[in-house]
Design an enzyme around this catalytic site. Structure first.
Site, PDB file in Angstrom:
ATOM      1  N   SER A 179      -2.880  -5.095   7.681  1.00 58.69           N
ATOM      2  CA  SER A 179      -3.835  -3.999   7.877  1.00 58.69           C
ATOM      3  C   SER A 179      -5.123  -4.430   7.212  1.00 58.69           C
ATOM      4  CB  SER A 179      -3.298  -2.724   7.218  1.00 58.69           C
ATOM      5  OG  SER A 179      -4.309  -1.738   7.101  1.00 58.69           O
ATOM      6  N   TYR A 200       0.784   2.013   0.278  1.00 59.53           N
ATOM      7  CA  TYR A 200       0.773   1.365   1.589  1.00 59.53           C
ATOM      8  C   TYR A 200      -0.054   0.083   1.513  1.00 59.53           C
ATOM      9  CZ  TYR A 200      -0.374   0.487   6.489  1.00 59.53           C
ATOM     10  OH  TYR A 200      -0.571  -0.110   7.718  1.00 59.53           O
ATOM     11  N   LYS A 230       0.883  -4.092   1.985  1.00 60.15           N
ATOM     12  CA  LYS A 230       0.176  -4.989   2.887  1.00 60.15           C
ATOM     13  C   LYS A 230      -0.471  -6.147   2.125  1.00 60.15           C
ATOM     14  CE  LYS A 230       1.259  -2.671   6.552  1.00 60.15           C
ATOM     15  NZ  LYS A 230       2.200  -3.249   7.536  1.00 60.15           N
ATOM     16  N   ASP A 290      16.818  -2.730  12.591  1.00 58.80           N
ATOM     17  CA  ASP A 290      16.290  -1.916  11.492  1.00 58.80           C
ATOM     18  C   ASP A 290      15.868  -2.876  10.399  1.00 58.80           C
ATOM     19  OD1 ASP A 290      15.802  -0.319   9.295  1.00 58.80           O
ATOM     20  OD2 ASP A 290      17.654   0.837   9.441  1.00 58.80           O
TER      21      ASP A 290
END
Length: 281
Positions: A138, A151, A155, A59
């Site tokens: 990304s 998000y 990144k 995790d």
């Protein structure tokens, strides 16, 4: 390549689905030894059953879990040659629609999770003076988009960390690569959570983007299996790239961003340079 006791050892995070599963499957088929990880090992039991695989619970949001997973991997295979930081989560909301707890969770998994794994594997790589760290970011780590502001922020942060890390560890024989995919046919868009309190003023921007993301599920241009092949090609190249764009959209968006920034920088060059002390000061 064929599986041998000397085959390079890869550790891949987030192998239960999507990119992680495709990468792990391709590596196993090519004969590499692979540490297959997921929060629950039953999700990767089929992969872990392969002769050259070792399934470990990991995790990325838990310090102890990361340290234990890396320790078990090194005890089982003797070393880790390549780590692929793939595990991550998404969230669809305008910046103003994103609550602080969700933003913190995104950073804890997508950024600090990557950092935790890096911290755990670096001692072994430094000792051996070899290794490769692959951080999946990304196209959203190079180009911002509506509805995924936080998000994208995670990144962008991984991109910055990777750039600095590269300068620190390349003299020690360790390679750092970031991989920037565009939209791929995984369930990322379908499984990512989204705001439950949309703001009407953002319906034409973040709202429209959310709907478009969800409508694209199952029709994205990117093929995760082909991406896994491309990633392996890049990592094993004689001169691996620092950045690997994956998907035609990623290439188009990234190069357009570079051109637009260069044009703006040049247009404002005089103002930019005027902020320094005069050369004769």
């Amino acid at each position: 390549m064929k599986s041998t006791q000397d085959a390079p050892v890869w550790l891949v995070t987030g192998c239960s689905s999507g990119f992680g599963r495709s990468i792990a499957e391709h590596l196993l088929e090519e004969g590499f030894r692979v540490v297959v990880t997921a929060r629950r090992t039953e999700q990767v039991s089929d992969l872990g059953a392969r002769d050259n695989a070792f399934a470990v619970s990991l995790d990325v949001s838990d310090d102890t879990s990361v340290v234990n997973a890396v320790r078990q991997a090194e005890e089982h295979f003797g070393r880790i040659d390549v780590v692929v930081n793939n595990a991550g989560i998404g969230y669809f909301a305008a910046v103003e629609e994103t609550d602080p707890q969700t933003a913190q969770r995104l950073f804890d998994v997508n950024f600090h999770g990557v950092a935790r794994v890096i911290h755990a594997v670096l001692p072994g790589m430094r000792t051996r003076r070899s290794g490769t760290i692959v951080n999946l970011t990304s196209i959203g780590g190079l180009v911002g988009h509506p509805a995924v502001g936080y998000y994208c922020a995670t990144k962008f942060a991984v991109e910055g960390l990777s750039e600095s890390l590269r300068h620190e560890v390349e003299p020690l024989g360790i390679t750092v690569m970031t991989v920037e995919p565009s939209a791929f046919r995984t369930d990322w868009a379908g499984s990512s959570q989204e705001t439950q309190d949309p703001i009407a003023d953002y319906d034409g921007t973040a709202g429209a983007a959310r709907r478009a993301y969800h409508d694209s599920v199952g029709r994205q241009a990117g093929d995760p299996d082909r991406a896994a092949h491309a990633l392996l090609t890049a990592v094993t190249a004689s001169e691996p790239p620092h950045h690997l764009l994956l998907g035609a959209d990623a290439y188009t968006l990234a190069t357009a961003q570079l051109e637009a920034r260069a044009k703006e920088f040049q247009a404002w060059e005089g103002t930019t340079r005027s902020a320094d002390f005069p050369a004769d000061a």
